[in-house]
Scaffold this active site. Structure first.
Site: not given
Length: 829
Positions: A426, A481
């Site tokens: 993330d 990401e």
């Protein structure tokens, strides 16, 4: 929502199937005006694919697969290498052979590689190996040894320390800890009558003396389980010693499924996966939801919100306890049951790894160990550098030895203790740059990627992490990401890259929401759509998705709700005629959940009503939701049957703005997308590669998908040769063959070539076929597809296409009408 949410016409088939566009100007990569702004940048459904790169149609360049030299590969990946960075010439970095525009930044790459090699060598010198270093959980936290319990904690700022808990009545006076020269506190607690002094499931905390003389209690940093009293409002979490006896410890029964040719990923949030307004459990998810995922043709599950987080509404991205599975949904053994159940169904399991930041919660989380000390004595940077002002969270100091141990060990822990098959990292954009992507537009100019703004400490950490993951689990899938388009992010460390397997295509959901909010259907640009879905770097693979939960949280709504809005409450019954809004919604979107996501909070009376999945909608036979679910399954099964997502053959042959039609090939399948809201084209000519007979493999307008059945499934399509063989400019849309189709408005049709016997081929060669309306035969309704997409928005033109884009063998062509496509690229060796 944790469910298959594929956006058919808008993204799925197009994005997953279409090739990347190619840039003649390698300095222009991906653009995002909102990067770094949103924290919850995860998506509801992801579909990944492997693709291959292609040269510019006009350049004539033949790209050869670049193999890293033995020297650079050895120094970057060989744990036993005796070489140093001085032995390696920068020119030998594999990335430069793939993108010569990177060469002006060779000093940056040399510095980055030096830092990586030096850090890795130091770890090997003082810790034995990177793999041993990443087993910090065997040294830190609570570990049972022969005759005693060993507890160790890194807290160099503490003046005094002791361990407290249920086992000593929360009085640590008899359990004082000792500190070594590295700031590590430790204590050996002898067993009592042959039993551990700290029993399984008992609560524990680390108590230490602040520099100002105050004593404070914190949950141990390496705790394996943390719980909260559900009966007390805003109660603090307790660290729990977790060491079940053999009879209670879950034993894995099933092997990991092999890495598939192409990943078809279903992203899920376990807590909100129940149809009831409550938090769902790991075991309920395993027994009730996993079978649905498998039945719909997925091969991978990505789990959000696994690491413990005290604030439920953070979607799991404000982590408080990094080694603890969230106790809201059950125990660590329950999570192991879930993963084992997934493996038994042939599903791989990825976990969201949040190493970009940590919760600022001082009572329950790692931030509680920060008591104003210097950065070198803390998990986090000090001052502004240690705080993310948009996420309200703390930022790691990736140059710190114990931070590296903590984070690398965290990855190994989830792989080895829980059998996860990989990670989605993330917030990688925030990690890559000191500015964290805040108020930054990435124009594609390489100066934006390789400058003083680049956080080399974080880059080195991610190189180490990817090297470690693939060393202990070679088949692991690791996704980044990143909205910036950092070159080399998804190239192996041995090439001088950062080592991720895939980059998450972040701009696609924003594009569709922008279109739905701001553009009439007749104003949709085929060129812009094609650009957004194919914009990715050469040789760097992407995972594409249709819808992000960012757009579905309270204050906004799901894509399906954008399309059908209030009609989803009253007009989804098959027993009544569908209004225009529902007709359009089902045609354009191929799974849909109503309303929005809203976690329980004070503003909604702590309600779970909008924090659940309404499975009854898709299970009710007279509701139209079943049509969208059927198409979701069909898309996945199409890839299972034809393996087109893993194919290197990718060609866009027609982009027609007037007709609102896009035609492309992925593998040997031919896709025809008609975005026009009204026009049906009878006898629409489409180009293809191989001659022969074609039939419909997937038809979004079929009755079983809520369509109108306008395309017959009992007609064969025979190709006609176009132009002079081997002379693309004489072909139709640069394709050597063509056939004609019927293309209704707002539909997607997929055609496959029928394998025929020699006798049939001889017969067909003498047969002329001229059918204005086309249709095709679907032999097996169970074998159909799923599609995914690629990245980034921007104006569409060859001159402004991004740097060397994704994948190793592909063709691309843009056309003003139905022509002007590239000839087939020569494939690399």
């Amino acid at each position: 929502m944790p469910t298959a949410c594929w956006n058919l016409l808008s993204q799925t088939a197009l994005g997953a199937l279409m090739p990347s566009s190619l840039s003649k100007d390698a300095s222009k990569v991906s653009t995002s005006s909102t990067c770094g702004i949103s924290k919850c940048q995860t998506r509801l459904i992801v579909g990944s694919f492997r693709a291959a790169g292609f040269p510019s149609p006009k350049s004539g360049v033949k790209h050869q697969r670049v193999q890293p030299t033995s020297a650079i590969s050895d120094i970057l990946t060989n744990d036993n290498s005796t070489m140093s960075t001085a032995d390696v010439e920068t020119e030998n970095i594999g990335l430069f052979g793939m993108d010569s525009a990177l060469e002006p930044y060779k000093d940056h790459f040399r510095y980055r590689i030096m830092r990586y090699v030096e850090q890795k060598k130091l770890i090997e010198t003082y810790e034995g190996s990177l793999e041993e270093f990443a087993q910090g959980y065997l040294k830190f936290g609570f570990n049972r040894e022969k005759g005693y319990m060993l507890y160790q904690e890194w807290a160099p700022a503490a003046q005094e320390a002791e361990v407290i808990g249920d086992f000593n009545g929360w009085d640590g006076s008899n359990h004082r800890m000792e500190k070594n020269q590295f700031g590590v506190w430790s204590i050996k607690i002898p067993d009592c009558n042959g039993n551990p002094a700290i029993p399984h499931k008992s609560r524990v905390k680390f108590r230490f003396k602040h520099g100002n003389g105050d004593w404070i209690d914190r949950i141990p940093a390496w705790i394996k389980y943390a719980t909260v009293d559900p009966g007390k409002f805003a109660a603090p979490y307790d660290g729990v010693y977790w060491d079940p006896p053999p009879s209670e410890r879950y034993q894995f029964k099933y092997p990991r499924p092999p890495n598939p040719k192409s990943s078809r990923i279903y992203e899920a949030h376990v807590g909100m996966s129940s149809s009831e307004p409550r938090i769902n459990s790991y075991r309920e998810f395993a027994d009730d939801v996993l079978p649905r995922i498998q039945a719909n043709g997925y091969n991978t599950v990505q789990l959000m919100a696994i690491m413990e987080h005290s604030y439920y509404a953070s979607f799991g991205y404000h982590v408080t306890n990094f080694f603890a599975a969230s106790s809201r949904s059950g125990t660590p053994e329950d999570l192991k049951y879930l993963i084992d159940k997934a493996h038994s169904l042939g599903l791989r399991v990825l976990m969201d790894a949040v190493h970009s930041h940590a919760s600022n919660n001082i009572t329950d989380g790692l931030n509680g160990f920060d008591v104003g000390q210097s950065s070198q004595d803390s998990y986090f940077h000090t001052g502004e550098r240690g705080y993310h002002k948009l996420w309200d969270s703390r930022l790691f100091n990736y140059a710190n030895w114990e931070v590296l141990r903590f984070l690398l060990s965290n990855l190994r822990w989830w792989i080895e203790e829980f059998n996860f098959d990989g990670f989605r990292f993330d917030g990688v954009t925030s990690m890559l740059y000191h500015h964290h992507g805040i108020n930054t537009t990435f124009t594609g100019n390489y100066n934006g990627y390789f400058s003083e703004a680049t956080d080399v400490d974080a880059v080195v950490y991610m190189m180490l992490a990817n090297h470690l993951i693939h060393k202990i689990l070679p088949d692991a899938t690791v996704v980044a990401e990143d909205v910036s388009g950092m070159p080399g992010l998804c190239r192996p460390v041995s090439d001088g890259g950062i080592g991720f397997d895939y980059r998450l295509a972040m701009a696609i959901p924003d594009k569709w929401i922008d279109y739905l909010k701001n553009k009439k259907d007749e104003d949709w640009s085929m060129k812009e759509i094609t650009w957004s879905l194919t914009n990715r770097r050469y040789t760097e693979k992407c995972i594409a998705y249709a819808e992000s939960h960012d757009q579905a949280i309270v204050g906004d709504k799901t894509v399906a709700f954008f399309l059908m809005d209030k009609e989803m409450y009253s007009n989804m019954s098959c027993l009544t005629e569908a209004p225009p809004e529902v007709e359009r919604g089902i045609a354009l979107h191929k799974f849909g959940h109503p309303e929005w996501i809203d976690f329980p909070r004070e503003g909604n009376g702590w309600s779970y009503e909008k924090c659940r999945r309404q499975w009854d909608l898709v299970d009710t036979d007279h509701l139209r939701y079943k049509f969208m679910n059927a198409f979701d399954k069909a898309m996945n099964l199409l890839d299972e049957e034809f393996s087109f997502l893993a194919s290197s053959k990718q060609i866009v042959s027609s982009i027609n703005e007037e007709d609102k039609v896009i035609v492309f090939e992925r593998g040997d399948l031919v896709f025809v997308f008609n975005f026009h809201p009204e026009n049906m084209y009878d006898g629409y000519k489409v180009g293809c590669d191989l001659p022969g007979k074609y039939r419909v493999a997937l038809d979004s307008d079929a009755w079983e998908f809520g369509g109108h059945g306008r395309v017959g499934h009992d007609v064969d399509h025979f190709t006609t040769p176009e132009g002079v063989p081997g002379v693309p400019e004489t072909n139709f849309n640069n394709r050597p063959n063509s056939f004609k189709v019927l293309s209704p408005p707002r539909t997607a049709l997929v055609y496959y070539m029928v394998e025929e016997t020699l006798e049939e081929n001889n017969h067909n060669k003498s047969t002329t076929f001229s059918e204005a309306g086309t249709a095709t035969l679907v032999e097996d309704e169970e074998n159909i597809e799923k599609l995914a997409s690629a990245d980034k928005s921007g104006s569409f033109s060859e001159s402004s296409t991004t740097g060397r884009l994704e994948n190793e063998e592909r063709e691309f062509a843009s056309s003003e009408n139905r022509g002007a496509v590239s000839s087939e690229a020569e494939r690399p060796n």
